[in-house]
Design a protein around this motif. Structure first.
Motif, PDB file in Angstrom:
ATOM      1  N   ALA A  33      21.775 -95.395  -5.672  1.00  0.00           N
ATOM      2  CA  ALA A  33      22.884 -95.594  -4.737  1.00  0.00           C
ATOM      3  C   ALA A  33      24.227 -95.359  -5.421  1.00  0.00           C
ATOM      4  CB  ALA A  33      22.823 -96.992  -4.140  1.00  0.00           C
ATOM      5  N   LEU A  34      24.369 -95.865  -6.640  1.00  0.00           N
ATOM      6  CA  LEU A  34      25.616 -95.688  -7.384  1.00  0.00           C
ATOM      7  C   LEU A  34      25.832 -94.233  -7.770  1.00  0.00           C
ATOM      8  CD1 LEU A  34      25.186 -98.854  -9.604  1.00  0.00           C
ATOM      9  CD2 LEU A  34      27.069 -98.500  -7.994  1.00  0.00           C
ATOM     10  N   ALA A  35      24.772 -93.583  -8.245  1.00  0.00           N
ATOM     11  CA  ALA A  35      24.872 -92.172  -8.610  1.00  0.00           C
ATOM     12  C   ALA A  35      25.248 -91.328  -7.397  1.00  0.00           C
ATOM     13  CB  ALA A  35      23.553 -91.686  -9.204  1.00  0.00           C
ATOM     14  N   LEU A  36      24.666 -91.660  -6.251  1.00  0.00           N
ATOM     15  CA  LEU A  36      24.970 -90.952  -5.007  1.00  0.00           C
ATOM     16  C   LEU A  36      26.435 -91.113  -4.626  1.00  0.00           C
ATOM     17  CD1 LEU A  36      24.201 -89.545  -2.321  1.00  0.00           C
ATOM     18  CD2 LEU A  36      23.445 -91.779  -1.486  1.00  0.00           C
ATOM     19  N   ALA A  37      26.930 -92.350  -4.665  1.00  0.00           N
ATOM     20  CA  ALA A  37      28.318 -92.621  -4.283  1.00  0.00           C
ATOM     21  C   ALA A  37      29.299 -91.920  -5.218  1.00  0.00           C
ATOM     22  CB  ALA A  37      28.573 -94.124  -4.270  1.00  0.00           C
ATOM     23  N   LEU A  38      28.989 -91.908  -6.507  1.00  0.00           N
ATOM     24  CA  LEU A  38      29.873 -91.255  -7.481  1.00  0.00           C
ATOM     25  C   LEU A  38      29.853 -89.736  -7.313  1.00  0.00           C
ATOM     26  CD1 LEU A  38      28.997 -93.357 -10.662  1.00  0.00           C
ATOM     27  CD2 LEU A  38      31.135 -93.434  -9.372  1.00  0.00           C
ATOM     28  N   ALA A  39      28.661 -89.163  -7.270  1.00  0.00           N
ATOM     29  CA  ALA A  39      28.547 -87.707  -7.184  1.00  0.00           C
ATOM     30  C   ALA A  39      29.126 -87.181  -5.874  1.00  0.00           C
ATOM     31  CB  ALA A  39      27.084 -87.290  -7.330  1.00  0.00           C
ATOM     32  N   ALA A  91      28.597 -97.282   7.236  1.00  0.00           N
ATOM     33  CA  ALA A  91      27.570 -97.658   6.268  1.00  0.00           C
ATOM     34  C   ALA A  91      26.475 -96.606   6.258  1.00  0.00           C
ATOM     35  CB  ALA A  91      26.981 -99.020   6.601  1.00  0.00           C
ATOM     36  N   LEU A  92      25.868 -96.428   5.110  1.00  0.00           N
ATOM     37  CA  LEU A  92      24.697 -95.580   4.929  1.00  0.00           C
ATOM     38  C   LEU A  92      23.617 -96.470   4.334  1.00  0.00           C
ATOM     39  CD1 LEU A  92      23.857 -92.487   5.125  1.00  0.00           C
ATOM     40  CD2 LEU A  92      24.326 -92.401   2.664  1.00  0.00           C
ATOM     41  N   VAL A  93      22.560 -96.749   5.094  1.00  0.00           N
ATOM     42  CA  VAL A  93      21.500 -97.661   4.654  1.00  0.00           C
ATOM     43  C   VAL A  93      20.181 -96.929   4.848  1.00  0.00           C
ATOM     44  CG1 VAL A  93      20.550 -99.983   4.834  1.00  0.00           C
ATOM     45  CG2 VAL A  93      22.918 -99.555   5.538  1.00  0.00           C
ATOM     46  N   ARG A  94      19.567 -96.483   3.768  1.00  0.00           N
ATOM     47  CA  ARG A  94      18.440 -95.566   3.889  1.00  0.00           C
ATOM     48  C   ARG A  94      17.297 -95.888   2.921  1.00  0.00           C
ATOM     49  NH1 ARG A  94      20.097 -91.076   7.271  1.00  0.00           N
ATOM     50  NH2 ARG A  94      21.835 -92.043   8.381  1.00  0.00           N
ATOM     51  N   PRO A  95      16.060 -95.691   3.392  1.00  0.00           N
ATOM     52  CA  PRO A  95      14.930 -95.816   2.462  1.00  0.00           C
ATOM     53  C   PRO A  95      14.882 -94.675   1.458  1.00  0.00           C
ATOM     54  CG  PRO A  95      14.169 -95.051   4.626  1.00  0.00           C
ATOM     55  CD  PRO A  95      15.620 -95.417   4.774  1.00  0.00           C
ATOM     56  N   GLN A  96      15.579 -93.571   1.755  1.00  0.00           N
ATOM     57  CA  GLN A  96      15.608 -92.455   0.818  1.00  0.00           C
ATOM     58  C   GLN A  96      16.427 -92.758  -0.429  1.00  0.00           C
ATOM     59  OE1 GLN A  96      16.189 -92.071   4.162  1.00  0.00           O
ATOM     60  NE2 GLN A  96      14.345 -90.945   4.755  1.00  0.00           N
ATOM     61  N   ILE A  97      17.242 -93.814  -0.382  1.00  0.00           N
ATOM     62  CA  ILE A  97      17.959 -94.287  -1.576  1.00  0.00           C
ATOM     63  C   ILE A  97      17.003 -95.222  -2.305  1.00  0.00           C
ATOM     64  CG2 ILE A  97      19.980 -95.480  -2.460  1.00  0.00           C
ATOM     65  CD1 ILE A  97      21.437 -94.746   0.138  1.00  0.00           C
ATOM     66  N   THR A  98      16.547 -94.822  -3.478  1.00  0.00           N
ATOM     67  CA  THR A  98      15.402 -95.489  -4.092  1.00  0.00           C
ATOM     68  C   THR A  98      15.713 -96.783  -4.836  1.00  0.00           C
ATOM     69  OG1 THR A  98      15.642 -94.094  -6.058  1.00  0.00           O
ATOM     70  CG2 THR A  98      14.151 -93.318  -4.327  1.00  0.00           C
ATOM     71  N   CYS A  99      16.945 -96.946  -5.302  1.00  0.00           N
ATOM     72  CA  CYS A  99      17.271 -98.119  -6.113  1.00  0.00           C
ATOM     73  C   CYS A  99      18.789 -98.225  -6.243  1.00  0.00           C
ATOM     74  CB  CYS A  99      16.630 -98.025  -7.494  1.00  0.00           C
ATOM     75  SG  CYS A  99      17.172 -96.596  -8.464  1.00  0.00           S
ATOM     76  N   GLY A 100      19.246 -99.266  -6.909  1.00  0.00           N
ATOM     77  CA  GLY A 100      20.679 -99.460  -7.086  1.00  0.00           C
ATOM     78  C   GLY A 100      21.329 -98.344  -7.897  1.00  0.00           C
ATOM     79  N   THR A 101      20.671 -97.912  -8.959  1.00  0.00           N
ATOM     80  CA  THR A 101      21.222 -96.823  -9.765  1.00  0.00           C
ATOM     81  C   THR A 101      21.352 -95.555  -8.935  1.00  0.00           C
ATOM     82  OG1 THR A 101      20.300 -97.754 -11.803  1.00  0.00           O
ATOM     83  CG2 THR A 101      20.862 -95.413 -11.826  1.00  0.00           C
ATOM     84  N   LEU A 157      23.391 -87.075   0.177  1.00  0.00           N
ATOM     85  CA  LEU A 157      22.024 -87.577   0.250  1.00  0.00           C
ATOM     86  C   LEU A 157      21.102 -86.568   0.912  1.00  0.00           C
ATOM     87  CD1 LEU A 157      19.962 -89.875  -0.139  1.00  0.00           C
ATOM     88  CD2 LEU A 157      20.664 -90.750   2.101  1.00  0.00           C
ATOM     89  N   SER A 158      21.548 -85.968   2.012  1.00  0.00           N
ATOM     90  CA  SER A 158      20.706 -84.990   2.699  1.00  0.00           C
ATOM     91  C   SER A 158      21.144 -83.587   2.326  1.00  0.00           C
ATOM     92  CB  SER A 158      20.753 -85.205   4.211  1.00  0.00           C
ATOM     93  OG  SER A 158      22.092 -85.115   4.720  1.00  0.00           O
ATOM     94  N   ALA A 159      22.081 -83.003   3.079  1.00  0.00           N
ATOM     95  CA  ALA A 159      22.577 -81.660   2.775  1.00  0.00           C
ATOM     96  C   ALA A 159      23.849 -81.418   3.568  1.00  0.00           C
ATOM     97  CB  ALA A 159      21.526 -80.606   3.145  1.00  0.00           C
ATOM     98  N   PRO A 160      24.735 -80.550   3.071  1.00  0.00           N
ATOM     99  CA  PRO A 160      25.918 -80.196   3.851  1.00  0.00           C
ATOM    100  C   PRO A 160      25.508 -79.693   5.238  1.00  0.00           C
ATOM    101  CG  PRO A 160      26.131 -79.374   1.614  1.00  0.00           C
ATOM    102  CD  PRO A 160      24.730 -79.880   1.752  1.00  0.00           C
ATOM    103  N   GLY A 161      26.185 -80.205   6.247  1.00  0.00           N
ATOM    104  CA  GLY A 161      25.876 -79.843   7.611  1.00  0.00           C
ATOM    105  C   GLY A 161      24.869 -80.749   8.280  1.00  0.00           C
ATOM    106  N   LEU A 162      24.115 -81.529   7.484  1.00  0.00           N
ATOM    107  CA  LEU A 162      23.128 -82.461   8.046  1.00  0.00           C
ATOM    108  C   LEU A 162      23.642 -83.894   8.011  1.00  0.00           C
ATOM    109  CD1 LEU A 162      19.799 -81.057   6.527  1.00  0.00           C
ATOM    110  CD2 LEU A 162      20.810 -80.563   8.759  1.00  0.00           C
ATOM    111  N   GLY A 163      24.051 -84.341   6.848  1.00  0.00           N
ATOM    112  CA  GLY A 163      24.640 -85.665   6.711  1.00  0.00           C
ATOM    113  C   GLY A 163      23.750 -86.788   7.195  1.00  0.00           C
ATOM    114  N   ALA A 164      24.337 -87.710   7.943  1.00  0.00           N
ATOM    115  CA  ALA A 164      23.646 -88.922   8.366  1.00  0.00           C
ATOM    116  C   ALA A 164      22.714 -88.704   9.550  1.00  0.00           C
ATOM    117  CB  ALA A 164      24.667 -90.002   8.719  1.00  0.00           C
TER     118      ALA A 164
END
Length: 430
Positions: A100-106, A88-98, A264-271
């Motif tokens: 979160a969805l855009a992040l998962a798709l991209a 799971a990825l549960v973060r305050p940096q994800i601002t809203c449902g849209t 969400l963050s950057a390649p090499g950083l991740g979670a």
């Protein structure tokens, strides 16, 4: 002062109060069913927290990079266990449902891939994410194509149409659980599971993502229990329990979630990075409260359907149907009805109750939208609210209520305003 008199102080006329009491008595058995689901989900959440040894140290704030955030790690393990997923990825940096969805798709699509919606046109705000309506940074700009299969007239899946739409380039299917600004029925978890099984039979490597917004804890199981590779949602909706001030979640396979973390963050950083800035107590406590908060919202939605069907309005779902999300759509038939309904919900709010909602051109939507929400958290859909686009069939979407009594008040106040606007008459007054 008795309870009816207290409601009178809040602006509810005696006839409206009595009408509400009559409707509520009819719903006793249905409310007991809702409470039973809440009890099951409460036990599930509690077990996940105990298993992962949530403790006071998890509430400590981190800043900067957020390395070694014990609370963040515990929270994500809890979410993975609650939703029965690998990660799971549960973060305050994800601002809203849209977001979160855009992040998962991209994160899980690449140039040349095709995204499929087998459930018709997605929610308005995703149209720009996908590129259905051109927008900067859309998936279309990155070479991701899109296909959709409309639902059949009865709101069911067009399995033959889906069979024709799935091609070797189809990488990911997005399944919107809730109705959005539509008046189709919300899909049950069982229906979603059947669709996922069908898609996996057609193409075993297809990824299935479920937009789980508004649906968490409404049923005893989640789409991830029936094969979804990702379930995605917002913490200012159901799973935040009204306490989470921001944030979103993605639960799913380890590979899908890892891709999301890198995006969400950057390649090499991740979670590994992402400060939580003292929000962990709100996130964990909100999740703990979520099953009973969601139950209150479902009772409010059920009560809304029972009240407005009695007055001759079409409601989705109907009062005798089981809810699969917290939303109740009421087709009011006019702009004036939507405005009066939303005015009543706003008047029932603990915050900004004196504000008069008006339709406005809200970003991300192709028509004016009216919204009533006096919430402690801006945009929190698990708190009492009502909204809808000003277009046919002039349906208003009622949702939320951190407690059942507040949801009830919101419904009665909406009815009070409809009566005062001379848009409806109580049965015994006709």
């Amino acid at each position: 002062m008795n309870l009816q008199e207290m409601y009178g102080e809040l602006g509810i006329a005696p006839g409206v109060w009595q009408f509400g009491q009559t409707i509520e008595k009819r719903l006793k058995e249905r409310f007991e069913e809702i409470d039973a689901i809440a009890e099951w989900n409460q036990a599930k959440v509690l077990h996940a927290m105990q298993k992962n040894r949530v403790n006071a140290e998890c509430f400590a704030a981190t800043t900067g990079y957020g390395y070694n955030d014990l609370g963040r790690e515990a929270l994500e393990k809890v979410y993975a266990d609650v939703f029965h997923t690998e990660a799971a990825l549960v973060r305050p940096q994800i601002t809203c449902g849209t977001h979160a969805l855009a992040l998962a798709l991209a994160a899980n699509l690449r140039p040349g891939d095709e995204l499929l919606s087998p459930v018709g046109r997605p929610y308005d705000t995703l149209e720009e994410v996908i590129g259905i309506r051109p927008s900067k940074g859309s998936l279309a700009e990155y070479g991701v194509t899109y296909a959709e299969v409309p639902l059949l007239p009865d709101g069911s899946f067009d399995y033959e149409g889906i069979r024709r739409a799935v091609t070797p380039r189809t990488k990911l299917a997005t399944i919107q659980r809730s109705k959005g600004y539509d008046t189709r029925p919300t899909f049950s978890v069982e229906q979603i599971g059947e669709l996922i099984r069908f898609l996996k039979e057609l193409k075993p490597d297809i990824l299935c993502m479920v937009d789980n917004c508004y649906g968490e804890f409404v049923e005893a199981i989640e789409p991830s229990d029936l094969g979804a590779d990702m379930v995605v949602g917002s913490l200012i909706k159901n799973p935040g329990g009204g306490l989470a001030p921001t944030g979103g979640y993605i639960c799913g396979t380890a590979e899908c979630v890892e891709q999301c973390a890198y995006r969400l963050s950057a390649p090499g950083l991740g979670a590994e990075v992402g400060a939580t800035m003292g929000l962990m107590q709100s996130f964990l406590q909100g999740l703990f409260l979520a099953p009973t908060v969601v139950a209150a919202a479902v009772k409010g939605a059920t009560f809304t359907a029972a009240v407005y069907e009695e007055l001759g309005f079409r409601c989705v779902p109907a009062a005798n149907e089981t809810h699969h999300d917290i939303i109740e759509a009421v087709e009011l038939g006019s702009r004036e009805g939507m405005v009066a309904f939303c005015r009543g919900v706003q008047m029932a709010a603990p915050v900004d109750s004196y504000v008069t909602p008006e339709p406005w051109p809200m970003p991300g939507y192709d028509s004016d939208v009216i919204m009533a929400a006096g919430a402690f958290v801006q945009g929190s859909s698990i708190e009492l609210s009502a909204d809808g686009p000003i277009r046919e069939p002039f349906a208003v979407y009622f949702q939320g209520g951190l407690t059942w009594p507040h949801a009830k008040l919101g419904v009665l106040m909406s009815l009070q305003q409809m009566i005062e606007a001379k848009l409806v008459t109580l049965p015994d007054e006709k």
